[in-house]
Design an enzyme around this catalytic site. Sequence first.
Site, short mmCIF file in Angstrom:
data_model
loop_
_atom_site.label_atom_id
_atom_site.label_comp_id
_atom_site.label_asym_id
_atom_site.label_seq_id
_atom_site.Cartn_x
_atom_site.Cartn_y
_atom_site.Cartn_z
CG ASP A 483 34.29 39.84 42.93
OD1 ASP A 483 33.34 39.20 43.41
OD2 ASP A 483 35.44 39.39 42.82
CG ASP A 553 35.42 32.26 42.72
OD1 ASP A 553 35.24 32.89 41.66
OD2 ASP A 553 35.63 32.82 43.81
C1 DGJ Z 1 36.08 36.42 43.48
C2 DGJ Z 1 35.73 36.19 42.05
O1 DGJ Z 1 34.73 35.24 41.93
C3 DGJ Z 1 37.00 35.78 41.30
O2 DGJ Z 1 36.68 35.45 39.98
C4 DGJ Z 1 38.00 36.88 41.39
O3 DGJ Z 1 37.52 38.01 40.71
C5 DGJ Z 1 38.28 37.21 42.84
N1 DGJ Z 1 37.08 37.44 43.58
C6 DGJ Z 1 39.18 38.42 42.94
O4 DGJ Z 1 39.38 38.81 44.22
#
Ligand code: DGJ
Length: 734
Positions: A483, A553
């Site tokens: 990430d 997300d």
């Molecule tokens: C952003 C990601 O897109 C989410 O799926 C998740 O992993 C969060 N970060 C965690 O902080």
Amino acid sequence: MSIQYYQNLSDEVRALFKLDTSDTSYVIGVVDEEQFLGHIYYGQRLNDHRLTHLLRIKEPPFVPSKNNRDRCSFLDSFPMEYPAGGLGDYRESCISIETKGGNMGLGLCYVSHRIFTGKPSLSGLPASFGNQDVCSSLEILCEDPHTGVKVWMLYTVFEDVDIITRSVKILNGGKEELYLTKVFSACIDMDNRDFDAVSLHGSWARERQIQSVPVSHGKFSVESVRGESSHQDHPFMALKTKGTDQDQGEVYGMHFVYSGNFKATVHSDQFDQVRMTMGIHPEGFRWKLLPGEEFQAPEVVLVYSREGLGKMTRTLHDFYRKHLIRSVYKDQKRPILINNWEATYFDFNTDKLISIARQAAELGIEMLVMDDGWFGDRYDDNRALGDWRVNEEKLPGGLKYLVDEVNKLGMKFGIWFEPEMVSPDSDLYREHPDWAIAIPGRTGSLSRNQYVLDLTRREVMDHTYESIAKILRSANIEYVKWDMNRQLSDLGSAKLPAERMGELYHRYVLAVYELQGRLVEEFPYLLLENCSGGGARFDPGMLYYSPQIWCSDDTDGIERLKIQEGTALIYPLSTMGAHVSDSPNHTVGRVTPFETRGHVALAGTFGYELDVTKIPAADREMIPDQVAMYHKYNDLVREGDYYRIASYSENHSYDCYGVVAKDKTEALYTFVQVLGRPNYHSRKICFKGLDPEKLYKIEGEEGVYSGDVLMKAGYLAPNMQGDFKSRLIHLLED
Ligand code: DGJ
């Protein structure tokens, strides 16, 4: 050989290169005694090379100026293959320098070339690849005699997929240091044919929305100066002729194999000639080159279609599946995962994860992914990034115990990292505050309460790599979600000398590539999924390291229709991270049927992002069927040809797309009725991609239809009661 070289075609045209894929041609000419490199043609394949008249070199102002009287006019109108700035071409340039004396002009002319089979790799950069049977390359050397700057322009022709790639390498062949202040990787000059520019824009939770604007005399650009390819703009641009749709019209696309700052521009000049360019964004870029030093710029993928956007899409899908993604998983069905992010956020422990895994395993889910919050004092998103040691309060018994327990349930285990970041409230930052990217003496702008690590420093990169690798070596971890939750700002490195500070953005991207390269080299069977606050680093550069990338997300099935449509415009479905999540959706609050969420996620890698122990029993009971659906259709989804039939973002009512097997014996169409319509009849849908000569039966229905009828006359998709309803329509050859 798909690259032809012709010499001395006329007094003015000294040489010509004709590059042919199976359906396209790209033609470059060497003009005049000064050997200017001109772009002559890109488009549908030509059966002859006699087209130098298109350069207009006897028609002022296109006449190369022998007496220098009208040199500026020539430079400002001639279709340049790789235009340099500062000497009289006032359109967008591809390269700019600053000499020791502070001057910027550069004039690049042809010196020599080399034609060979295969394709060389690009030092330090991700790039497409292909063997000698399908690839031929042309390398043209141009030089500016005044400064000694040499530019090698590399073109590779992919015969099996109708793609041509371009990149450039610059050498300071002079005696003094100089700075590169701009290096783009590709340019195409063409006469304007009433083009529209297609691009992808967005935001967090709204990535890759398709936009189309007319090309005009002002400049239009899509760009990122955020240090990553970004949620907001995308390193892709295409020009399409008026009236182009999915099936017809001409499209010229450029796609950048790069994950940092980029700029793509298009404008129509005073003579209605269009120039489209793409490369590293010049803002914040200043690269010092000592005599004898080189700079390698990233690759641009060129695609041309005369059968609309759909053909462009399918060409790019094939290209990325065959020639960019390297992972051992690229042609494999991925394990169905369940990720605990939307299930628990930071509030989890070993027992909770095992209870999710136990229930998930019973339903047929194959891998548990532990997301953010398992390390250091990470109880929320304000702290602990950089402290990559297991939080034993949350995971008593440690990571290995948890992984072993999950493995005993018959499930694989995956883990989340955010390797590039550091929280101010972390042991790492307290120990090494200078490891963060920052401007000395200035308080850096925080984003999600975190700073970006200066990975360009060898000790920071090595520490980061070892921290991750140590965890991966400690247990049977088969998947990593990498990430990156903030964009770069406050560009400053404690180690780079002042005159090299303008290299930091690009050096940062190179460092990320090196880190991921090391990771996949040590752990070749690791399934790596890139992610950046959702889909802010969904780009071809990242695909070189990970076969899949988290799309967004926003996991709402209806929002995902637009996000996945924009993503699938240029990326294979096999790369799109897509999960079934809870309802009401955590991002948009929308309530949608579980079945629809499953159908929409099926167009990507497929998985779950919810607390399977807490969702309604009726939804949970549908999971085994969804698991079976994934196993039944994933080969087709991953490997087939994608066809867009109707777009909810255009008609605001329903969505339809399909995947057809390469041999056309099977097809799967997904129909989503976004808004129900009372007192309405069934909807006629003309399928695409079938074999008109074949007969097909539709699973679960009576009757047999010819592909011809289904494509020209249509199929009737029944009206369904309610909003957000969906159906899969599965066709098999009879
Ligand atoms: C952003 C990601 O897109 C989410 O799926 C998740 O992993 C969060 N970060 C965690 O902080």
